[in-house]
Design a protein around this motif. Structure first.
Motif, PDB file in Angstrom:
ATOM      1  N   ARG A 186      70.492  45.824 -78.898  1.00  0.00           N
ATOM      2  CA  ARG A 186      71.777  46.443 -79.220  1.00  0.00           C
ATOM      3  C   ARG A 186      71.896  46.700 -80.713  1.00  0.00           C
ATOM      4  O   ARG A 186      72.506  47.688 -81.130  1.00  0.00           O
ATOM      5  N   SER A 187      71.349  45.804 -81.508  1.00  0.00           N
ATOM      6  CA  SER A 187      71.351  46.023 -82.958  1.00  0.00           C
ATOM      7  C   SER A 187      70.535  47.247 -83.331  1.00  0.00           C
ATOM      8  O   SER A 187      70.946  48.058 -84.168  1.00  0.00           O
ATOM      9  N   ILE A 188      69.388  47.403 -82.686  1.00  0.00           N
ATOM     10  CA  ILE A 188      68.534  48.561 -82.970  1.00  0.00           C
ATOM     11  C   ILE A 188      69.208  49.853 -82.516  1.00  0.00           C
ATOM     12  O   ILE A 188      69.011  50.920 -83.119  1.00  0.00           O
ATOM     13  N   SER A 189      70.028  49.759 -81.464  1.00  0.00           N
ATOM     14  CA  SER A 189      70.687  50.965 -80.965  1.00  0.00           C
ATOM     15  C   SER A 189      71.688  51.531 -81.969  1.00  0.00           C
ATOM     16  O   SER A 189      72.144  52.675 -81.807  1.00  0.00           O
ATOM     17  N   ILE A 190      72.051  50.764 -82.991  1.00  0.00           N
ATOM     18  CA  ILE A 190      72.941  51.276 -84.031  1.00  0.00           C
ATOM     19  C   ILE A 190      72.196  52.191 -85.005  1.00  0.00           C
ATOM     20  O   ILE A 190      72.805  53.042 -85.671  1.00  0.00           O
ATOM     21  N   ILE A 191      70.880  52.042 -85.078  1.00  0.00           N
ATOM     22  CA  ILE A 191      70.099  52.811 -86.058  1.00  0.00           C
ATOM     23  C   ILE A 191      70.247  54.319 -85.852  1.00  0.00           C
ATOM     24  O   ILE A 191      70.426  55.067 -86.831  1.00  0.00           O
TER      25      ILE A 191
END
Length: 827
Positions: free
Chosen positions: A723-728
């Protein structure tokens, strides 16, 4: 530290966390009470004084023609509020100009954004957090959403919002609260949603501002709108006639006039010196006349009667041919004011002389020098103001490249003649570059200083930080909840607010030293500098060091970790943001409820008025004393942008509904107060024709990027790496949006489209030869419509009459006002 154990103040268990939250709630209630008391007292005082002190609270309406067209506000206690609220955007635009319109448009955009985000935070984000963080209420108290602590045995307040997934993700923090994987996607979804909402509002508001700006400026035909600022003029073209021929050979239009800037430094220095001498002479005359009249009232009746006729009839200066010629101005037998002059080797010798005679003689000699030097042939500089025969020709010139050689014949829109800083027109390009880089270096050094200053302020937020320095104070505060809330919350927010008021004055002085050519450029530079200070120093660094301020060693560890791993910054931001949520809530409360009413009261002007009144002696001093205070966007806009960024960053976090609610209150109150000040109370020059909107958009995008980085760090803390990577992608999309936004809208915010030049005036019929902008505002009118300037750009030092001494007739020293022209005379 001996018997003091700082670990006893708060611990990492749930009981310590609960205690910390209760302390935050106490601080919140204390801040609310203090802010409401301060703000309500200031507001009531303003409502009482407003109809009495019209010279201060209605100064702009009384002195500006544009403001005189606004509706009169009733003198009743609250009757002025609905009248002010009903003033339309068209009236704001016609009366206060584009800068004020853009400023208030940002408040409206912020209100829309915060209203929508607050709705989602209250309806969705808050119930989910309540459900999965297991809020409980202390026995015997009514339920309050402000109070909670982890309690695995408590029943959730809302059931059925979402089911717990067997695959739960554990938070890596002291709460050890579990969130299902599906729930953590909520943070991602709302990050995308709120970012998209901000982008949508930016685009729609920008389109509206551009449409208004093009219609507003497209109907102009003033000398300002037909003039270009031509820089980079080579030595062989530094002649008015050659510049005229060069521009006309481009076949874009005819040239009406050319003002080639020259090295007027010697003349400008003399004019500045003359003003200093003139004020000293006026002060000497005023002191002399005042002392004479004051002492004559205490003289005997016989002496007063014998001199009464002379006092009433004698002029201030005796004619040289008068048979009753005297050495001094008044017939009183009192000493005239003295001044000390220094002379001899290295100026080590001194003596006292008659101040009036001395300053009059110096002024006379300086006037002779000025008259001679005005006819001098000054050396030309590579800068000129070229006035064309049409606005279309001017716009074609500024939107095109005039010369194939780089840095030569660069055309830019010219500022209004009254907006030009003439002493900077004869600075060389290398001098401006040197000044700009020097100021940048000073700002970087100041940023390090502000960082060192903010670390101890951040330490006040935590009792453990205080205990590491002063354990006795920490344990004393720990035993008293009210005292702790005042020191740990009220004091840091007050110090931060004080810095936001004082530091802009320093940055304003730095902006004036950069050699910019217009006051509008100085204003835009001030906005950028102050936003950099408020955002980077007061928010980013304060947040990063907020939980690392227990000691300077931990600060160094934080910096070292951040330098080794970029992800450390995101993780540190996420941790600190969660711990400092109540601090920023208290800051917004203080700004919205406590300090905004003091701005309406104009507390600074009211507090400084008695001090300035004591120092005022001459009619010129009194005339300057009653001038309306100046509204500077560079002082107020950066603080507003910071509050908006804080609300955006916290819009998805656990305390989002509180921050968004008080942020919404901040912008609602602020839009109303600033509307009153811009329309009725404070003076503001029309500098940038709304170009501050570009800076506002850039600051909003910076806030969105910071928001996305913080959310990525928060999800990483909860080990939700996917989910953190999906912010990129959203982060990349925001950067791409900023690039496309700038390419699309920047030209239309800087220039006037050629098709807009044929549009009709958007504000009704106007008199021939005069635009509504000319009629309803005063931008450039002081110079543009002065007969002596010939409707052209010219250094005032070349044509201004040499002003004579300004004295009040029949008024003793200490008068609180200056009479009309029939009560004054020049000597």
């Amino acid at each position: 530290m001996g018997e003091y154990n700082c670990s006893l103040l708060s611990s990492g268990d749930s009981q310590g966390k609960t205690s910390q939250r209760r302390q935050d709630q106490t601080a919140l209630y204390t801040q609310l009470v203090i802010s409401i008391a301060l703000g309500l007292g200031a507001f009531i005082t303003f409502c009482v004084l407003r109809p009495k002190w019209t010279g201060l609270y209605a100064a702009r309406k009384r002195q500006k023609n544009a403001a005189s067209k606004l509706p009169a506000l009733p003198d009743t206690f609250l009757g002025w509020i609905p009248v002010l609220y009903k003033i339309s955007e068209e009236q704001v635009l016609a009366s206060a100009g584009l800068d004020a319109y853009v400023f208030l448009s940002f408040f409206k955009m912020a209100i829309k954004f915060l209203a929508v985000t607050f709705f989602f935070a209250l309806v969705i984000i808050l119930p989910v957090n309540v459900h999965y963080r297991h809020y409980r209420f202390p026995p015997g108290k009514a339920p309050s959403l402000l109070e909670y602590s982890p309690n695995p045995d408590a029943s959730p307040l809302w059931t059925g919002l979402t089911r717990r997934s067997e695959e739960a993700v554990t938070m890596v923090d002291e709460d050890s609260t579990t969130y299902p994987s599906s729930v953590l996607w909520m943070y991602v979804v709302f990050t995308y949603l709120f970012t998209s909402l901000a982008m949508y509002l930016l685009v729609t508001t920008t389109q509206k501002i551009i449409r208004i700006r093009q219609e507003y400026l497209g109907s102009q035909t003033t000398v300002t709108d037909r003039t270009i600022r031509l820089s980079g003029i080579p030595p062989d073209l530094r002649d008015e006639q050659k510049i005229k021929e060069t521009v006309e050979n481009l076949e874009i239009g005819k040239v009406e006039s050319v003002i080639l800037c020259r090295n007027w430094k010697e003349l400008d220095d003399m004019m500045a010196q003359r003003l200093v001498l003139l004020r000293k002479l006026e002060e000497a005359w005023t002191v002399h006349l005042g002392h004479s009249r004051l002492r004559s009232t205490h003289a005997s009746r016989e002496r007063a009667q014998s001199r009464a006729a002379i006092r009433q009839d004698a002029p201030l200066l005796q004619d040289e041919g008068d048979e009753h010629e005297q050495d001094h101005v008044t017939p009183y037998g009192e000493d005239r004011p003295k001044t000390r002059i220094w002379y001899g080797f290295l100026g080590l010798q001194s003596r006292q002389v008659d101040a009036i005679d001395y300053f009059e003689e110096r002024l006379r000699r300086l006037d002779e020098q000025i008259r001679v030097i005005r006819n001098k042939d000054f050396s030309p500089m590579p800068l000129a103001f070229v006035t064309l025969d049409s606005v279309a020709a001017c716009q074609m010139a500024v939107q095109a490249t005039m010369d194939p050689t780089p840095m030569r014949l660069l055309a830019n829109p010219a500022p209004a003649p009254s907006d030009v800083i003439w002493p900077n027109t004869y600075l060389t390009r290398s001098s401006r570059i040197t000044r700009a880089w020097s100021v940048t270096l000073i700002i970087l050094i100041l940023s390090v200083f502000w960082t060192a200053l903010l670390v101890p302020i951040a330490g006040l937020v935590s009792l453990k930080s205080i205990c590491s320095v002063w354990p006795q104070l920490a344990f004393a505060l720990d035993s008293n909840a009210i005292s702790q809330s005042l020191v740990a919350s009220g004091l840091p927010t007050a110090l931060i607010s004080l810095l936001t008021v004082l530091v802009p004055f320093l940055y304003y002085w730095l902006s004036t030293q950069q050699g910019m050519l217009s006051l509008g450029e100085v204003e835009m530079s001030l906005i950028s500098k102050n936003f950099f200070f408020t955002f980077f120093n007061l928010f980013v660094l304060f947040t990063i060091f907020g939980t690392a301020s227990i000691s300077y060693s931990k600060v160094n560890d934080t910096l070292a970790g951040a330098s080794k791993d970029a992800s450390e910054i995101a993780r540190k931001l996420a941790t600190s943001l969660q711990d400092l949520d109540y601090f920023y809530i208290n800051l917004i409360i203080l700004q919205a409820l406590g300090l905004f009413p003091f701005r309406l009261l104009e507390f600074g002007s009211v507090a400084l008025y008695p001090i300035n009144l004591i120092g005022a002696k001459t009619p010129r001093d009194y005339a300057e004393l009653v001038q309306p205070p100046v509204f500077s966007y560079g002082f107020y806009l950066p603080q507003t942008l910071l509050i908006f960024v804080i609300c955006t960053v916290y819009s998805v976090l656990q305390s989002s509904w509180l921050i968004l609610f008080f942020g919404l209150v901040y912008f609602l109150i602020g839009s109303f107060i600033y509307k009153y000040q811009l329309l009725y109370a404070m003076d503001h020059r029309q500098h940038s024709t709304g170009q501050a909107w570009l800076i506002i958009c850039n600051c909003v995008v910076i806030g969105l990027i910071f928001f996305e980085i913080a959310m990525a760090g928060l999800l990483a803390l909860r080990t939700a790496f996917y989910r953190s990577i999906s912010i990129i992608p959203l982060l990349a999309g925001t950067i791409w949006f900023n690039v496309v936004f700038r390419r699309t809208f920047d030209p239309l915010m800087k220039f006037i489209a050629l098709r807009s030049l044929h549009s009709k005036a958007p504000f009704g019929d106007i008199s021939p030869g005069e635009t509504r902008y000319e009629h309803d505002t005063d931008r450039g009118r002081a110079v543009d419509e002065d007969d002596e300037t010939g409707l052209r750009y010219i250094n005032p030092s070349l044509i201004l009459p040499l002003e004579e001494v300004w004295l009040a007739k029949g008024r003793a020293n200490g008068s609180s006002h200056v009479g009309g022209h029939h009560e004054e005379e020049n000597v």
